[in-house]
Design a protein around this motif. Structure first.
Motif, short mmCIF file in Angstrom:
data_model
loop_
_atom_site.label_atom_id
_atom_site.label_comp_id
_atom_site.label_asym_id
_atom_site.label_seq_id
_atom_site.Cartn_x
_atom_site.Cartn_y
_atom_site.Cartn_z
N ASN A 189 0.86 -1.18 0.00
CA ASN A 189 0.00 0.00 0.00
C ASN A 189 0.89 1.23 0.00
O ASN A 189 2.12 1.11 0.12
CB ASN A 189 -0.96 0.02 1.20
N GLU A 202 0.43 6.04 3.85
CA GLU A 202 -0.71 5.52 4.61
C GLU A 202 -0.23 4.62 5.74
O GLU A 202 -0.77 4.65 6.84
CB GLU A 202 -1.64 4.73 3.69
N SER A 204 -0.56 5.56 9.98
CA SER A 204 -1.53 4.77 10.73
C SER A 204 -0.97 4.46 12.10
O SER A 204 0.07 3.84 12.24
CB SER A 204 -1.84 3.46 9.99
#
Length: 335
Positions: A140, A144, A148
């Motif tokens: 990904n 991101e 997180s």
């Protein structure tokens, strides 16, 4: 002059003379527009004018945050070259590396891929799960992953723990067995970093919570001739929290000398000699532990041991505990 004016009229398609807008005027026009309106406008202009399309592409690719992928779930033996080879099918790679532990020199099980063009990263994200060296890795956008702070509730409902696995069960076998319940996002048998042998358990993350529930509810829980355990990954082990009491607050027995007056008790002679100890260094923290202590109790009392009748007897002991401070420990240790 007339010809130039005529050309402008033809370009605008109306009777008004074309007048270019200043940068400030254009900003005032664009500021109130929503994001979707701006995107639609740029897409329309980009499809009509190649120069606009190239400008959009240049701006989008200038920031590597849109081109850098985080890849997790890698096998311990996966190298940077192997990682780059697995993703090269999506486009030209600018940089790629597996992250290794500085102390041990072993892989940490993840790495990064930075493509030269944003379109290549978008293609890779369309197929986030990829089998590399016998492990199903998943990727990904790196931004991101780094932003997180914790695992989302959605992932907690999609990730299952499988225990009791035979040492012969590989990641491919595990994924093939549990793939009948739904599409798998990532999964692998857990291997020991030093020996690269199976640790007897593994994890599988489905793309939907419904698939994970099917796997848990499936009565057929036999794999490789063994009965296996299947449950949600966040419940496969319990956490025990033990409360700890500060040492300075632990009550201790206090020996009293013969003839020393104790509150609520009659005086009695001690049949055997009693040893007296200096105070713990932690006694200096008692004013903090007992903020209401009077000033005379802010530090341990000084005790002398003069000769009385051939024996050393303590002098200077307080007669009672400070008022309003139950359990104030005067004598905590022996000398």
């Amino acid at each position: 002059m007339e010809e130039a004016k005529k050309r402008k009229l033809e370009e605008t398609g109306n009777g008004d003379v074309f007048s270019p807008q200043s940068e400030g005027q254009l900003r005032n026009l664009l500021d109130p527009l929503r994001k979707d309106q701006l995107v639609d406008l740029l897409v329309k202009l980009g499809t009509q004018y190649s120069t606009v399309a190239e400008e959009i592409k240049g701006v989008a690719c200038s920031d590597p945050v849109h081109r850098k992928l985080f890849v997790r779930g890698l096998a311990w033996e996966t190298t940077s070259e192997t990682l780059c080879a697995a993703f090269s099918m999506h486009g030209e790679i600018e940089e790629g590396a597996v992250i290794f532990d500085k102390a041990t020199g072993k892989s940490r099980g993840y790495g990064f891929i930075t493509f030269r063009h944003m379109e290549s990263a978008q293609k890779a994200l369309q197929e986030p799960s990829k089998m590399i060296d016998g492990r199903l890795a998943v990727c990904n956008l790196a931004c991101e992953s780094l932003s997180s702070a914790s695992v989302s509730t959605d992932v907690a409902l999609r990730k299952i723990y499988i225990g009791g696995l035979s040492p012969d069960i590989s990641s491919e076998t595990l994924l093939s067995f549990f793939g009948r319940h739904g599409d798998i996002e990532e999964g692998s048998v857990a291997y020991d970093k030093d020996t690269n042998k199976s640790r007897g358990f593994g994890f599988v993350t489905y793309k939907t919570a419904e698939a994970a529930k099917k796997a848990i509810d499936d009565p057929n829980k036999t794999l490789g001739g063994r009965n296996i355990t299947v449950k949600l990954a966040d419940t496969h082990k319990s956490k025990v929290i033990q409360a700890q009491v500060p040492a300075a607050m632990v009550p201790m027995a206090v020996p009293f000398p013969a003839g020393f007056a104790q509150s609520g008790k009659s005086q009695s002679a001690s049949p055997s000699p009693v040893g007296y100890a200096p105070y713990l260094p932690a006694m200096s923290a008692y004013p903090t532990a007992y903020p209401n202590a009077p000033a005379q109790y802010a530090s341990p009392p000084q005790i002398s041991y003069p000769q009385v009748g051939g024996k050393k007897e303590p002098v200077g002991l307080p007669s009672a505990a400070p008022p309003g401070i139950p359990g104030y420990p005067y004598y905590a240790t022996k000398p």
